[in-house]
Design a protein around this motif. Structure first.
Motif, PDB file in Angstrom:
ATOM      1  N   HIS A 187       1.165  17.521   0.857  1.00 57.36           N
ATOM      2  CA  HIS A 187       0.113  17.583   2.126  1.00 57.36           C
ATOM      3  C   HIS A 187      -0.494  16.301   2.237  1.00 57.36           C
ATOM      4  N   ASN A 239       3.338  18.928   4.655  1.00 59.56           N
ATOM      5  CA  ASN A 239       2.370  19.192   5.754  1.00 59.56           C
ATOM      6  C   ASN A 239       1.313  18.136   5.952  1.00 59.56           C
ATOM      7  N   LEU A 246      -1.256  16.359   8.468  1.00 60.84           N
ATOM      8  CA  LEU A 246      -2.578  16.338   9.486  1.00 60.84           C
ATOM      9  C   LEU A 246      -3.240  15.181   9.787  1.00 60.84           C
ATOM     10  N   MET A 293     -11.925  18.414  15.344  1.00 61.19           N
ATOM     11  CA  MET A 293     -10.904  18.968  14.620  1.00 61.19           C
ATOM     12  C   MET A 293     -11.185  19.702  13.390  1.00 61.19           C
ATOM     13  N   GLU A 294     -12.691  20.058  13.438  1.00 62.56           N
ATOM     14  CA  GLU A 294     -13.101  20.921  12.136  1.00 62.56           C
ATOM     15  C   GLU A 294     -12.338  22.086  11.679  1.00 62.56           C
ATOM     16  N   SER A 295     -11.824  23.209  12.861  1.00 62.80           N
ATOM     17  CA  SER A 295     -11.175  24.134  12.222  1.00 62.80           C
ATOM     18  C   SER A 295      -9.602  23.854  11.666  1.00 62.80           C
ATOM     19  N   GLU A 296      -8.916  22.639  12.284  1.00 64.43           N
ATOM     20  CA  GLU A 296      -7.764  22.243  11.947  1.00 64.43           C
ATOM     21  C   GLU A 296      -7.965  21.701  10.697  1.00 64.43           C
ATOM     22  N   ILE A 297      -8.871  21.022  10.047  1.00 67.83           N
ATOM     23  CA  ILE A 297      -9.198  20.191   8.920  1.00 67.83           C
ATOM     24  C   ILE A 297      -9.376  21.446   7.807  1.00 67.83           C
ATOM     25  N   ASP A 313      -8.366  24.516   7.939  1.00 71.98           N
ATOM     26  CA  ASP A 313      -7.089  25.091   7.888  1.00 71.98           C
ATOM     27  C   ASP A 313      -6.412  24.432   6.760  1.00 71.98           C
ATOM     28  N   PHE A 314      -6.174  23.013   7.109  1.00 75.15           N
ATOM     29  CA  PHE A 314      -5.510  22.220   6.295  1.00 75.15           C
ATOM     30  C   PHE A 314      -5.644  22.229   4.774  1.00 75.15           C
TER      31      PHE A 314
END
Length: 385
Positions: A216, A298, A300, A370-374, A376-377
């Motif tokens: 990641h 993965n 981000l 981008m909090e929700s994406e971060i 989840d990542f």
């Protein structure tokens, strides 16, 4: 964590890190601890500093404070006589510590004296930070040199004659070598070899992180992923030297990561499609036939939502710049030759609060959006505790 280069644009990265490593852990009630850090140029500066505070949110705030308090005279000097001497100094036969447009002695002092080197080395020796890699470019050979420190770097194998790993205790000289932007700053000599900015080969050093085994990667860049709109040139206008230099630095130092990400996404797509079509054993069977195994990674990516070159042009005001007269004249000459407000070259050199504070805030806000994406990542990495 992969941190790109970009001169004064590095303030954007500091803003992103202030959210991701500073405020987000507090909001989540748990620490966020990168195991590997790979950086180039100003990303080497940010990466080395933040590595000293692995798992401690206050480190990201200290990095932000450092950036927001910067002035041009803390990074480089440019005197009146340099207006006459610089072209001849850069074009003469030998390369020395004066063979750049500006004198970076203040930056050297800052990196040597204000960075928590002992703390960084303790983090690496304890294993809390498993690896730190800084990319530089060796002048004579043109090779990308990866200065590597920490337990994880033993897995960093170079795959071609264009790059080589140097396992070493990373210190100030290695950071300065990584961020010696050609022609702007003079090369850095280490053990009899001259080095310049690592961005010529690895501006966003994603591949070294992957070769160390990262599954990641959080990539923080200083240029948007989308294609920049073409400027509306005034009829009959020709690109200026300053405009061309800015675009050249963009091409050398910022653009290659786009291709790296495309290739990585292509490999990921192939592996996913193969597993869907042929079953979960597809990747293993494929790698059995390959000399270099492939795997899914993965990624981000957090990148500016606005053009940082355009922002530099918009905020430029010589009357508020904290610099001597010669430096203001140099930067004014660069700014006045921007086209359609694009001041890319200026954005590399404008280490002034008028620019720094704006893009540091932009970095924070882009990351916050981008909090929700971060989250989840990070959940998928298992690195939050």
């Amino acid at each position: 964590m992969v941190l790109a280069g970009g001169g004064a644009r590095g303030a954007y990265e500091a803003g992103v890190l202030r959210f991701v490593l500073g405020d987000l852990p507090v909001r989540l009630g748990r620490t966020i601890t990168p195991s590997l850090i790979s950086g180039t140029s100003v990303g080497a500066i940010n990466g080395s500093f933040i590595g000293a505070w692995t798992g401690q949110p206050r480190g990201a705030h200290q990095l932000s404070d450092l950036w927001r308090g910067l002035s041009i005279d803390q990074i480089y000097r440019f005197e009146a006589m340099d207006l006459l001497r610089s072209p001849f100094r850069m074009l003469r036969g030998s390369v020395d510590d004066r063979s750049g447009l500006v004198d970076p002695a203040p930056l050297h002092a800052l990196i040597h004296e204000r960075f928590p080197w002992a703390q960084l080395h303790e983090q690496l020796d304890s294993g809390r930070l498993e690896g730190l890699v800084l990319a530089a470019t060796e002048v004579v050979s043109g090779q990308s040199v990866l200065f590597a420190d920490g337990a994880a770097v033993s897995g960093l194998e170079t795959t071609s004659g264009r790059s080589r790993r140097v396992t070493i205790r990373i210190k100030a000289g290695h950071v300065l070598a990584s961020c010696a932007i050609p022609f702007v700053f003079p090369p850095i000599s280490l053990d009899g070899r001259a080095y310049v900015d690592g961005g010529l080969r690895h501006n966003t050093p994603l591949n070294p992180a992957i070769r160390m085994g990262a599954s990641h990667c959080l990539v923080v860049g200083t240029k948007g992923l989308g294609p920049a709109p073409l400027p509306d040139l005034v009829t009959g206008a020709e690109p200026t030297i300053a405009f061309l230099l800015g675009k050249t630095l963009n091409a050398l130092l910022l653009d290659p990561v786009h291709d790296d990400l495309k290739r990585l996404n292509l490999v990921n797509d192939i592996l996913r499609a193969g597993r869907e079509a042929y079953g979960p054993e597809f990747t293993g069977k494929l790698n059995a036939q390959l000399s270099s195994p492939v795997r899914e990674v993965n990624v981000l990516s957090i990148r500016p939502s606005e053009d940082l070159g355009r922002i530099a042009g918009e905020v430029w005001d010589p009357s508020v710049i904290d610099a001597n007269r010669a430096t203001r004249l140099l930067l004014s000459t660069i700014a006045e030759r921007a086209i359609d407000g694009e001041a890319d070259l200026l954005s590399y050199m404008l280490f002034d609060p008028s620019f720094i504070q704006v893009i540091e805030t932009l970095g924070y806000e882009d990351a916050a959006r981008m909090e929700s994406e971060i989250v989840d990542f990070l959940a998928s990495t298992g690195t939050t505790t």
